[in-house]
Design a protein around this motif. Structure first.
Motif, PDB file in Angstrom:
ATOM      1  N   ALA A  33       0.821  -1.208   0.000  1.00  0.00           N
ATOM      2  CA  ALA A  33       0.000   0.000   0.000  1.00  0.00           C
ATOM      3  C   ALA A  33       0.856   1.260   0.000  1.00  0.00           C
ATOM      4  CB  ALA A  33      -0.928  -0.005   1.214  1.00  0.00           C
ATOM      5  N   ASN A  63       1.659  11.961   2.125  1.00  0.00           N
ATOM      6  CA  ASN A  63       0.743  10.842   2.361  1.00  0.00           C
ATOM      7  C   ASN A  63       0.982  10.139   3.690  1.00  0.00           C
ATOM      8  OD1 ASN A  63      -0.385  11.349  -0.080  1.00  0.00           O
ATOM      9  ND2 ASN A  63      -0.001   9.351  -0.980  1.00  0.00           N
ATOM     10  N   ASP A  94      -2.970   6.511  -1.643  1.00  0.00           N
ATOM     11  CA  ASP A  94      -3.349   6.109  -0.291  1.00  0.00           C
ATOM     12  C   ASP A  94      -2.628   6.979   0.733  1.00  0.00           C
ATOM     13  OD1 ASP A  94      -4.671   4.707   1.622  1.00  0.00           O
ATOM     14  OD2 ASP A  94      -3.859   2.744   1.092  1.00  0.00           O
ATOM     15  N   SER A  95      -3.216   7.115   1.915  1.00  0.00           N
ATOM     16  CA  SER A  95      -2.624   7.922   2.982  1.00  0.00           C
ATOM     17  C   SER A  95      -2.539   7.111   4.262  1.00  0.00           C
ATOM     18  CB  SER A  95      -3.445   9.192   3.228  1.00  0.00           C
ATOM     19  OG  SER A  95      -3.456  10.016   2.084  1.00  0.00           O
ATOM     20  N   ASN A 130       1.342   2.889  -3.252  1.00  0.00           N
ATOM     21  CA  ASN A 130       0.150   3.451  -3.887  1.00  0.00           C
ATOM     22  C   ASN A 130       0.161   4.966  -3.671  1.00  0.00           C
ATOM     23  OD1 ASN A 130      -2.377   4.323  -4.661  1.00  0.00           O
ATOM     24  ND2 ASN A 130      -3.517   2.841  -3.431  1.00  0.00           N
TER      25      ASN A 130
END
Length: 502
Positions: free
Chosen positions: A176, A209, A182-183, A179
């Motif tokens: 993740a 992020n 995403d955060s 990505n």
């Protein structure tokens, strides 16, 4: 171990200079495993100029932690930026960063090694920091397992041994982190509030992020990370083995979370600096984002209330989210490595109708399916579990889920057979969840009510209500006599008694 941003900055002029240095300072990660490498890739995606510097362990490749599959999905431009983070020029030649280089060029250095190397790395970092006259560089770690001394057969938290060691924690699945949309949240914890504040600001600037907030609970944070890595194994098992039992999963996952936090609250009571932690700070910890200054739990003991847990740390959202996140089955990508261990455990138990014969067989199962032993921090912590319970005076009822997992792997042949019957049967496992959380010395009156058909039990209940007094000795003697003549107990009851006798 002294570890603060303001050790030598004592007058207003030097403090002003130090504050400016911290606002533009770099962060270094030494020993680039999968997590720091993934974090660095996140920074590379979102910023051309990063304040993050990397230093691989000698003999290790910068990208060595990534699988070939992951590397194929990563973009060359970001990989080049990562390599720039890990190198510098000396007389026109490109050199790989070292721990010394990080200490000279960073204000915060995070030692990223696992429990196999972290203690030696910390000693070396402290030695080099003194040698380089960089005493105001703060050292942190992110190791998520217990350390163990073979000579004394003692298991412990590194932050407990070195209370001023900072700890960086948050839930970030490695895939993740690659990505860009995403955060994530994280906590940077140091027992000195001002150091925690400036450290979190340094980390918070690495990537838009990754949002980092400060905390003072470094010991609790490290305990939670170690315990949640074990709990994640159980969660992976439950999601896989009992995927067709949706009524069971909420109970299991809630217990795993609650017990992890309750254990950390017991650990918090063991802090030698607990009083100073709340009363001798530059400012109240509510300035760091805590909702209240103190959250304690008490029990009735000898006619008075006795404080037995400190839950103040539970206000650190990222710390709690780390536990929850590690126990979730993600909608996309792979779960954490410890969660995958649980999935493998469930798959093998479904196929073989038994628990693993021991730790070696479980590790063999994991390695045969592509998991590297060095990344399985949950297994590392689990093997030291009995010593951790003893070291931190954790009650069995506050650790019943991990106790069950431990017995299923490290127990005797007979114990593992009983554990299998509990783990594989939804009703037995639900009963275990219900009964194992009850204090060993508690619920005597409730047990009497369960035996109300017996005249002796009825007589004790009536007498207790009439006199408004419970004679615990009389009840205990009755229950001992009653238990001795009962039929064979359920598997869950057998297992609870077995664990209590260990």
């Amino acid at each position: 171990m002294k570890n603060s941003f303001f050790l030598k900055s004592t007058d207003e002029k030097s403090i002003a200079l130090r504050v400016k240095q911290l606002e533009i300072g770099n962060v270094g990660f030494y020993s680039v495993g999968l997590y720091p490498a993934s974090l660095a890739y996140n920074c590379a995606m979102l910023s051309e100029e990063s304040r993050l510097l990397l230093a691989p362990r000698e003999g290790r490749e910068l990208l060595g932690a990534f699988s070939s599959e992951s590397l194929q999905d990563m973009e060359d431009i970001y990989i080049r930026r990562m390599k720039n983070m890990a190198t510098h020029l000396v007389d026109g030649s490109l050199c790989v960063n070292t721990l010394s280089y990080l200490l000279l060029n960073c204000e915060l250095v995070v030692l990223s090694a696992n429990s196999n190397y972290i203690e030696d790395d910390l000693k070396e970092a402290c030695r080099l920091r003194d040698e380089l006259n960089r005493e105001e560089v703060v050292i942190a770690c992110l190791v998520g397992s217990f350390c163990h001394d073979e000579l004394t057969s003692r298991s412990y938290l590194l932050c407990q041994e070195q209370p001023n060691l900072a700890f960086f924690s948050g839930f970030h699945r490695h895939g993740a982190l690659r990505n860009p949309c995403d955060s994530f949240t994280a906590n940077f914890c140091h027992p000195e509030a001002i150091t925690a504040l400036f450290g979190s600001r340094l980390l918070d600037k690495l990537s838009p992020n990754i949002q980092v907030t400060p905390g003072i609970h470094n010991i609790e944070g490290q305990y939670i990370k170690a315990a949640k890595n074990i709990s994640s194994i159980f969660a992976g098992f439950a999601h896989t083995y009992h995927k067709d039992n949706p009524g069971l999963l909420p109970t299991l996952l809630t217990l795993l979370l609650d017990q992890c936090l309750d254990q950390a609250a017991k650990v918090s009571m063991k802090r030698i600096d607990r009083k100073a932690l709340y009363e001798q700070q530059l400012f109240p910890i509510t300035e760091l984002g805590y909702g209240v200054q103190l959250i304690e739990a008490a029990i009735l003991r000898d006619g008075g209330m006795a404080t037995v847990r400190d839950h103040t740390f539970s206000q650190l959202t990222a710390m709690v989210a780390d536990v929850k996140g590690s126990m979730m089955q993600p909608q996309t990508g792979k779960p954490t490595r410890n969660f995958q261990v649980g999935q493998i455990l469930a798959t093998k138990m479904l196929a073989l109708n038994r628990c693993p014969s021991g730790l070696e067989e479980l590790i063999d199962w994991c390695q045969s399916l592509g998991l590297r032993r060095g990344g399985l921090e949950g297994i590392t912590s689990l093997q030291y579990w009995p010593m951790i319970l003893e070291s931190y005076s954790i009650q069995l009822e506050d650790a019943s889920m991990i106790n069950l997992l431990y017995i299923s792997i490290f127990g005797t042949n007979e114990a593992r057979k009983i554990a299998y019957e509990v783990l594989s049967n939804s009703r037995e496992l639900t009963t275990y969840c219900k009964e194992s959380v009850k204090p060993i010395e508690g619920e005597k009156f409730t047990k009497l009510l369960d035996r109300l058909r017996d005249k002796n039990a009825e007589q004790i209940i009536v007498k207790s209500i009439a006199s408004n007094f419970i004679d615990n000795n009389e009840i205990a003697n009755y229950l001992d006599d009653y238990t001795a003549i009962q039929e064979k107990p359920s598997y869950s009851t057998q297992l609870i008694r077995l664990i209590q006798d260990l």
